[in-house]
Design a protein around this motif. Sequence first.
Motif, short mmCIF file in Angstrom:
data_model
loop_
_atom_site.label_atom_id
_atom_site.label_comp_id
_atom_site.label_asym_id
_atom_site.label_seq_id
_atom_site.Cartn_x
_atom_site.Cartn_y
_atom_site.Cartn_z
N THR A 308 22.54 -94.94 30.33
CA THR A 308 23.00 -94.77 29.09
C THR A 308 24.25 -93.95 29.24
O THR A 308 24.41 -92.75 29.44
CB THR A 308 21.74 -93.89 28.11
N ALA A 309 25.36 -94.42 28.50
CA ALA A 309 26.65 -93.80 28.69
C ALA A 309 26.57 -92.65 27.81
O ALA A 309 25.94 -92.24 26.59
CB ALA A 309 27.99 -94.68 27.80
N GLN A 310 27.01 -91.59 28.62
CA GLN A 310 27.13 -90.00 27.82
C GLN A 310 28.54 -89.80 27.23
O GLN A 310 29.25 -89.22 27.98
CB GLN A 310 26.37 -89.24 29.05
N VAL A 311 28.75 -90.22 26.05
CA VAL A 311 30.04 -90.12 25.62
C VAL A 311 29.92 -88.96 24.67
O VAL A 311 29.19 -88.68 23.70
CB VAL A 311 30.36 -91.37 24.45
N ALA A 312 30.89 -87.73 24.93
CA ALA A 312 30.76 -86.73 24.23
C ALA A 312 31.46 -86.72 23.08
O ALA A 312 30.99 -86.04 22.18
CB ALA A 312 31.16 -85.44 25.44
N ALA A 313 32.68 -87.33 23.34
CA ALA A 313 33.68 -87.46 22.01
C ALA A 313 34.67 -88.53 22.07
O ALA A 313 34.94 -88.79 23.40
CB ALA A 313 34.25 -86.09 21.60
N ARG A 314 34.92 -89.09 21.04
CA ARG A 314 36.17 -90.13 21.27
C ARG A 314 37.33 -89.67 20.46
O ARG A 314 37.30 -89.14 19.43
CB ARG A 314 35.85 -91.43 20.50
N PHE A 315 38.64 -89.47 21.18
CA PHE A 315 39.71 -89.09 20.58
C PHE A 315 40.92 -90.02 20.22
O PHE A 315 40.82 -90.64 21.64
CB PHE A 315 40.26 -88.01 21.31
N PRO A 316 41.56 -90.24 19.58
CA PRO A 316 42.83 -91.02 19.53
C PRO A 316 43.82 -90.32 20.68
O PRO A 316 43.56 -89.35 21.21
CB PRO A 316 43.59 -90.75 18.35
#
Length: 344
Positions: A308-316
């Motif tokens: 499972t991908a552990q994406v903490a946050a996405r930012f431009p």
Amino acid sequence: MTRAIEIVLPGVVEPRGLQVRETTVPAPGEGLASVRVEASGVSFAEQQMRRGKYYDQPPFPFVPGYDLVGTVTAVGPGVPPALVGKRFAALTKTGGWASQVVLPAADLVPVPDGVDPVEAETVVVNGITAWQMLHRVAKVRSGGTILVHGANGGVGSTLLQLARHKDIRVIGTASPRHHDTVRGLGAIPIDYRDTDLPARVREHAPDGVDAVFDHVGGPGVVDSYRLLKRGGTLVSYGSASTRDVAGSSQLPVLKLVARLMWWNCAPTGRGAHFFNIWAGKRRAAAFRAKLAEDLGNVLALLADGTLTAQVAARFPLTEAAAAVELAESGTVAGKVVLVPSPAA
Ligand SMILES: NC(=O)c1ccc[n+]([C@@H]2O[C@H](COP(=O)([O-])OP(=O)(O)OC[C@H]3O[C@@H](n4cnc5c(N)ncnc54)[C@H](OP(=O)(O)O)[C@@H]3O)[C@@H](O)[C@H]2O)c1
């Protein structure tokens, strides 16, 4: 020429000192591919680079960005035109924080159809590092027990999942705020600031562990080595504890490597190694083949839902400064990912 946006690290600066710059990217030459970047990661390496503390960073100014996922938009002579329109991952070390890059086509690893580019990005440098340390260096068998430091981090959370997939029991150190995440990924959490960390580990592994994965370095690496059972392996792969220590960026790593070599020669029946993802000749075909095979394995596990991908946050991409601040806040679990705007 293609217009692009890139993030420049001008020198030793706070995250707000990162610069957003417009640039142009040339058409790809022989053996090269032009890639529209869809995701690039914020790694611990950039925390060290902005302090001038990464072991072999280039001279300032430069564009950081250790890895990326993107789609090929054009290829140069000698590269199959069929690559255009396909999605790939690449390990870059620097240069990934850009909306468009030109890379050697031989460095591109296919991303399986249907995998989200941001999710794929979380397992590029993290996935190769975790896979190679577990399967190529420590070679821990199913049923074994390992200790993973920084279990909530990008490498740590991937390593933990790869180990659980092989029925390896994992004890993971992390700040208490991340213990639920670590438990949720199937590991036994322990506070890395505990004053008697070895005793806490031995509560779960009285005879010691089969492998320790230590990115912290410093004096604590002695505990990591002593926690090994006979036949066990210490895999040291960083010096996070010296990130804020003044002085040479190389000396802490050189001291660490010397200590590991000494231990590895001692007749204790325990192994001690320093892992470096760049070990080997980067441009050599064998190095590329191993890297592509290992990353391919990890991406396949992501595609079939094992990881499972552990994406903490996405930012431009243009908000890289805020992304770095968040990554350095100690509050995140998993990877902070930069996403260039499609039109950039
Ligand atoms: N040798 C190689 O080839 C290679 C390749 C990739 C990465 N690395 C190394 O792997 C490490 C992890 O990278 P990453 O990108 O996964 O980082 P990350 O996502 O930022 O995670 C860092 C982890 O380390 C913990 N941590 C930070 N400072 C610490 C300290 N002083 N003592 C104990 N734990 C500490 C953090 O815990 P909190 O969140 O609680 O602060 C977090 O769990 C880094 O040291 C990096 O240099 C090495």
